[in-house]
Design a protein around this motif. Structure first.
Motif, PDB file in Angstrom:
ATOM      1  N   GLU A  27      -6.220   4.027   3.117  1.00  0.00           N
ATOM      2  CA  GLU A  27      -4.820   3.767   3.417  1.00  0.00           C
ATOM      3  C   GLU A  27      -4.435   2.363   3.017  1.00  0.00           C
ATOM      4  O   GLU A  27      -5.281   1.488   2.838  1.00  0.00           O
ATOM      5  N   SER A  28      -3.137   2.139   2.931  1.00  0.00           N
ATOM      6  CA  SER A  28      -2.616   0.805   2.653  1.00  0.00           C
ATOM      7  C   SER A  28      -2.914  -0.106   3.831  1.00  0.00           C
ATOM      8  O   SER A  28      -3.101   0.347   4.961  1.00  0.00           O
ATOM      9  N   TYR A  29      -2.905  -1.382   3.562  1.00  0.00           N
ATOM     10  CA  TYR A  29      -3.203  -2.407   4.563  1.00  0.00           C
ATOM     11  C   TYR A  29      -2.189  -2.386   5.707  1.00  0.00           C
ATOM     12  O   TYR A  29      -1.012  -2.151   5.508  1.00  0.00           O
ATOM     13  N   SER A  30      -2.706  -2.654   6.884  1.00  0.00           N
ATOM     14  CA  SER A  30      -1.863  -2.781   8.081  1.00  0.00           C
ATOM     15  C   SER A  30      -2.398  -3.942   8.893  1.00  0.00           C
ATOM     16  O   SER A  30      -3.606  -4.189   8.916  1.00  0.00           O
ATOM     17  N   SER A  60      -2.053  -7.300  -4.290  1.00  0.00           N
ATOM     18  CA  SER A  60      -1.756  -7.498  -5.722  1.00  0.00           C
ATOM     19  C   SER A  60      -2.966  -8.024  -6.500  1.00  0.00           C
ATOM     20  O   SER A  60      -2.876  -9.001  -7.241  1.00  0.00           O
ATOM     21  N   VAL A 112      -9.933  -0.518   2.334  1.00  0.00           N
ATOM     22  CA  VAL A 112      -8.501  -0.613   2.066  1.00  0.00           C
ATOM     23  C   VAL A 112      -8.277  -0.240   0.607  1.00  0.00           C
ATOM     24  O   VAL A 112      -9.198  -0.284  -0.218  1.00  0.00           O
ATOM     25  N   ARG A 113      -7.044   0.110   0.277  1.00  0.00           N
ATOM     26  CA  ARG A 113      -6.718   0.553  -1.079  1.00  0.00           C
ATOM     27  C   ARG A 113      -6.949  -0.557  -2.100  1.00  0.00           C
ATOM     28  O   ARG A 113      -6.540  -1.691  -1.896  1.00  0.00           O
ATOM     29  N   ASP A 122      -5.489  -0.788  -4.892  1.00  0.00           N
ATOM     30  CA  ASP A 122      -4.233  -1.094  -5.590  1.00  0.00           C
ATOM     31  C   ASP A 122      -3.083  -1.391  -4.632  1.00  0.00           C
ATOM     32  O   ASP A 122      -1.914  -1.285  -4.996  1.00  0.00           O
ATOM     33  N   ASP A 123      -3.404  -1.800  -3.413  1.00  0.00           N
ATOM     34  CA  ASP A 123      -2.380  -2.065  -2.404  1.00  0.00           C
ATOM     35  C   ASP A 123      -1.522  -3.258  -2.818  1.00  0.00           C
ATOM     36  O   ASP A 123      -2.038  -4.329  -3.155  1.00  0.00           O
ATOM     37  N   SER A 124      -0.201  -3.095  -2.779  1.00  0.00           N
ATOM     38  CA  SER A 124       0.714  -4.171  -3.155  1.00  0.00           C
ATOM     39  C   SER A 124       0.656  -5.345  -2.181  1.00  0.00           C
ATOM     40  O   SER A 124       1.110  -6.444  -2.511  1.00  0.00           O
ATOM     41  N   ALA A 125       0.083  -5.147  -0.989  1.00  0.00           N
ATOM     42  CA  ALA A 125      -0.071  -6.256  -0.041  1.00  0.00           C
ATOM     43  C   ALA A 125      -1.023  -7.316  -0.581  1.00  0.00           C
ATOM     44  O   ALA A 125      -0.975  -8.467  -0.151  1.00  0.00           O
TER      45      ALA A 125
END
Length: 180
Positions: free
Chosen positions: A172-175, A154, A146-147, A149-152
């Motif tokens: 990819e960003s978190y899902s 922080s 996962v990224r 730097d994902d804002s999910a």
């Protein structure tokens, strides 16, 4: 050894208790019985090293999906790193939380990261090397990430990375549909 709980359920900073005399120092860095008594993985069929030339190198956030998730016991054998565990376990009381430990080769400390958590680190100085003990062997088709730097999540990295692989930068960003 001292097992210090972190904000991620089941993740521990592992501190050594040094015994020093005029000959030098001695410390236990691993004991299967002690790890098992804390409910942690105590068998490590694979070990890895990661050498990193430059300060600001980021590796992560990596994990291995079911059916072979892996716990990790990570220590810096040279240099210092900001080491992060990110809880991706849906049923965990700390789901989507992260914890960090500064691993320092001079302190000889380690970070235990439970299966189901993503792992990553940022080097705090040039010429860092990490040693990983893995509770499962690597299976390339189960490798995930996962990224960083994902804002999910922080994650409060101490500074932005200057070196990151194309693969890690492209996660990819978190899902909620993430494959564990």
């Amino acid at each position: 050894m001292r097992f210090v709980p972190t904000a991620v359920s089941g993740a521990f900073a592992v501190e050594v208790e040094e015994r020093a005399d005029d000959r030098g120092m001695f410390a236990r860095t691993f004991c299967a019985e002690s790890f098992a008594a804390h409910g942690l993985a105590s068998v490590y069929p694979q070990c890895n090293v990661s050498q990193n030339h430059r300060r600001g190198t980021l590796r992560g956030m990596h994990y291995q999906a079911d059916p072979k998730p892996e716990a990790k016991l990570v220590r810096a054998v040279r240099g210092r790193v900001f080491d992060v565990a990110l809880d991706l376990r849906r049923e965990s009381p700390s789901s989507l939380k992260w914890a960090a430990v500064e691993l320092d080769s001079e302190k000889r400390n380690a970070f235990y990261i439970p299966a189901g958590c993503a792992h990553g680190f940022l080097t705090l100085e040039d010429d860092c090397e990490l040693f990983y003990q893995m509770s499962a062997t690597y299976v390339p088709e189960l490798a995930r990430g996962v990224r960083w730097d994902d804002s999910a999540f922080s994650i409060a990295w101490p500074f932005a990375p200057s070196v990151i692989s194309e693969r890690d930068a492209a996660f990819e960003s978190y899902s909620q549909e993430i494959s564990l």
